[in-house]
Design a protein around this motif. Structure first.
Motif, PDB file in Angstrom:
ATOM      1  N   GLY A 184      45.971  28.897  32.281  1.00 38.65           N
ATOM      2  CA  GLY A 184      47.336  28.475  32.032  1.00 38.65           C
ATOM      3  C   GLY A 184      47.571  28.111  30.574  1.00 38.65           C
ATOM      4  O   GLY A 184      48.679  27.680  30.220  1.00 38.65           O
ATOM      5  N   GLY A 185      46.562  28.252  29.737  1.00 40.88           N
ATOM      6  CA  GLY A 185      46.727  27.964  28.310  1.00 40.88           C
ATOM      7  C   GLY A 185      47.633  28.988  27.640  1.00 40.88           C
ATOM      8  O   GLY A 185      47.527  30.181  27.905  1.00 40.88           O
ATOM      9  N   VAL A 236      48.662  35.868  36.364  1.00 45.61           N
ATOM     10  CA  VAL A 236      47.519  34.960  36.483  1.00 45.61           C
ATOM     11  C   VAL A 236      47.208  34.682  37.949  1.00 45.61           C
ATOM     12  O   VAL A 236      46.060  34.765  38.392  1.00 45.61           O
ATOM     13  CB  VAL A 236      47.808  33.625  35.744  1.00 45.61           C
ATOM     14  N   HIS A 237      48.239  34.381  38.727  1.00 42.99           N
ATOM     15  CA  HIS A 237      48.003  34.022  40.129  1.00 42.99           C
ATOM     16  C   HIS A 237      47.587  35.222  40.964  1.00 42.99           C
ATOM     17  O   HIS A 237      46.921  35.083  41.978  1.00 42.99           O
ATOM     18  CB  HIS A 237      49.228  33.305  40.698  1.00 42.99           C
ATOM     19  N   PRO A 247      40.291  38.517  42.844  1.00 41.59           N
ATOM     20  CA  PRO A 247      39.399  38.735  41.699  1.00 41.59           C
ATOM     21  C   PRO A 247      38.489  39.948  41.879  1.00 41.59           C
ATOM     22  O   PRO A 247      37.894  40.407  40.896  1.00 41.59           O
ATOM     23  CB  PRO A 247      38.573  37.447  41.644  1.00 41.59           C
ATOM     24  N   ALA A 248      38.385  40.467  43.114  1.00 47.39           N
ATOM     25  CA  ALA A 248      37.361  41.488  43.384  1.00 47.39           C
ATOM     26  C   ALA A 248      37.516  42.708  42.470  1.00 47.39           C
ATOM     27  O   ALA A 248      36.538  43.245  41.964  1.00 47.39           O
ATOM     28  CB  ALA A 248      37.418  41.898  44.844  1.00 47.39           C
ATOM     29  N   SER A 249      38.778  43.129  42.250  1.00 44.78           N
ATOM     30  CA  SER A 249      38.955  44.341  41.454  1.00 44.78           C
ATOM     31  C   SER A 249      38.501  44.113  40.007  1.00 44.78           C
ATOM     32  O   SER A 249      37.970  45.013  39.369  1.00 44.78           O
ATOM     33  CB  SER A 249      40.418  44.790  41.485  1.00 44.78           C
ATOM     34  N   PHE A 250      38.668  42.880  39.510  1.00 39.66           N
ATOM     35  CA  PHE A 250      38.191  42.586  38.154  1.00 39.66           C
ATOM     36  C   PHE A 250      36.682  42.606  38.073  1.00 39.66           C
ATOM     37  O   PHE A 250      36.098  43.103  37.127  1.00 39.66           O
ATOM     38  CB  PHE A 250      38.690  41.204  37.717  1.00 39.66           C
TER      39      PHE A 250
END
Lengths: 387, 387
Positions: free
Chosen positions: B103-104, B370-371, B377-380
């Motif tokens: 969130g930065g 982001v959300h 996250p799996a694809s990343f």
């Protein structure tokens, strides 16, 4: 990375998967169930056996012999064991309805009476008599009632009916005054009627159900799910502002929809004492009655314009007394919606009368229990096995 | 009845579970993660390793030695790899913002310009220059942008901006005119601002965010989720009817909220050419400006009364230009809400100004990407392993 999942959690999920597959697509053979669920045939056989023993599924005769298939026994939802009780307190009547798991109506009764200004205890004593009759009849034919839901016209939360302007009630806990051998839940009439319309009426997945009574409520179904807001009080269409300087409303505001299209406003404008008189007057073309419906329809059109803009509605179902008045209301409502929404939305929402009329609320109330059993059959199966 | 679940499905779910646990409750040691997720320590170690390799998690220094604990390396969300780009076309400016996974804010720029009546191609060419600058700066510090979301003021569906009255645009497909090396999605400004307010502002889980601009939109967050209606067009607060015989609105209706409280109506009533002049006039107590805000606030109060009745709102956040005008608008709005909702709801909804002001939409736009990464996250991880 195969994962061991707890036996009872997985079993509960699989029972739900099998029951749901039969509910949506039955009758099905065990082999077909294995195919659609991805479970092994032996797992399916065990689950189906448990669901049959618990009275949630029933076997039918052998399936027809297809070109390549072999005869097999099919299973369907069973209408012979589990039932649910829907109750309604309306200003003009009390109603009870029993549905079995297949949605079959096993009992339905309506007692006409004027509940306006009646004490809660008196009304609920009469409702208890009606519910007891419904339960007795249900037991007589071998059904077991899993639960009851009571529909009331007014905002509800945590078992409290905060206010029922039609009845003159405030902060009543009906379930505590009812002595019944099954758990009784409380819910808002418009919300339950919307669910009734969804499950047993038109079957559309997105619509606003408008309940026209002395008060005007609404239930919003979005993608097959009831939208009830942060605290369950959504859908108070009757207090949407139609004209900010309009007549005083019992809510303390001015010019709410109810002051134009609530039953009392309609009857006063039509110069008739009761709804049947208004319908008779409309049918013979009485000018005051027609003007009353036109004005109410226009106000309803304005309030629904606001609702469409906020809620994004493609379909509006007019229920309650608006179903009876539909032939005279729908024109003015549609005219306002067309004029105010045509540019922004392209097509204004489709307007229809409820297919269920006054039965929508008890259908939704009983249906709520039916759908809860379908969504979580494990507790029934366990109970049947322990009995 | 232990069930074999497909390896990749289970792994994807577990990656999400671990990343989500860190996102909500980090920093956490691997041991603490095993505890909260119920996964084995070796499974957690493998998953954390993959998430660290993919740049989604980062290790921090050893944890403090607790009374009974042993020192252990903790993991937190990593702000060093994945980023997202939020873009906004407003009538008065173009804006871009880059957020990292924590969130930065890694880039933020706003270019003031009058986009009224500008051709889409011209505006989008300028936006492309700003976005390219944002991407270059992001790459320079070693971040990888996973995607972009563009906020526009108007109803949106399937990549089409149906109408943007502020800009005079109709049926524009902005993503097709933008040449960027990342996928660009389109969404409604009020919806994105509501999500921005939820994720990076007040953190309340139930509220209506009102976006006051030339048009007036709204985004509804219910239990932490955006309610967008059947076709994504919910929240058109600007066309809620305040007075059915009121001024003609550009939607073809009469007396919509925008005709009383839209920016143009406010400026005309206040006798000033632009918003800063209105604020100056209000600050020096100018009678016309004060009266303009009072009338707009009362109209907003009437429209919000309808919204509260339909949507069941406990909290209303005033954003866009209403944030700047809050000191003068909030009194009249609250007065109307109190008078019209006090009896029915007990307490009227809480009214606040947006904490994010004009940043809400780009925060929500970037936050959406982001959300999405946090939720899947799996694809990343797979991509990082294949690289």
């Amino acid at each position: 990375m195969t994962q061991a999942v707890r036996h009872d959690v997985m079993r509960a999920r699989n029972l739900e998967v099998v029951l749901g597959a039969v509910s949506r697509g039955g009758p099905l053979t065990r082999a077909a169930l294995a195919e659609v669920t991805g479970l092994t045939k032996s797992t399916v056989s065990k689950l189906v056996g448990d669901l049959v023993d618990a009275g949630l599924l029933a076997e039918t005769g052998p399936a027809r012999v297809g070109e390549r298939g072999r005869p097999g026994v099919e299973v369907v939802l069973s209408g012979a064991r589990v039932a649910s009780l829907g109750l309604e307190i309306n200003v003009d009547y009390l109603a009870a309805r029993v549905l079995d798991l297949t949605g079959g109506v096993r009992f339905a009764a309506r007692r006409e009476r004027d509940n306006r200004g009646s004490r809660p205890k008196k009304v609920l004593t009469e409702l208890q008599a009606l519910a007891t009759e419904a339960l007795a009849e249900t037991h007589r034919v071998g059904l077991e009632v899993a639960g009851a839901v009571l529909a009331v016209s007014g905002p509800v939360g945590d078992g409290v009916l905060f206010s029922a302007p039609n009845l003159g009630w405030h902060d009543v806990r009906p379930a505590e005054l009812l002595r019944l051998p099954v758990p009784v839940e409380l819910d808002n009439e418009a919300n339950l009627a919307a669910l009734g319309e969804f499950w047993y009426g038109g079957g559309e997945r997105d619509f606003l159900y408008v309940s026209g009574e002395i008060g005007i409520g609404a239930g919003l179904v979005v993608n097959g799910t009831l939208f009830s807001g942060a605290t369950g009080l959504a859908g108070e269409l009757g207090h949407v502002v139609v004209a900010p300087q309009g007549p005083v409303c019992r809510c303390g505001g001015h010019g709410c929809l109810e002051t134009f299209a609530g039953q009392e406003a309609l009857l006063a404008a039509g110069g008739v004492p009761a709804l049947p008189d208004l319908v008779t007057a409309l049918e013979r073309g009485d000018a005051a009655a027609l003007a009353a419906c036109k004005a109410a329809g226009q106000a309803l059109g304005v309030a629904l314009t606001s609702a469409v803009n906020l809620l994004d509605l493609d379909r509006i179902v007019l229920g309650g007394v608006f179903t009876q008045l539909y032939p005279w209301l729908s024109g003015p409502v549609a005219e306002v919606l067309n004029a105010r929404l045509g540019l922004l939305r392209g097509a204004p929402p489709v307007l229809t009368a409820s297919r269920l009329g006054g039965d929508a609320a008890t259908l939704g109330a009983a249906g709520r229990v039916v759908h809860r059993v379908l969504a979580d059959p494990a507790s029934f199966v366990t109970r049947a096995q322990e009995a």
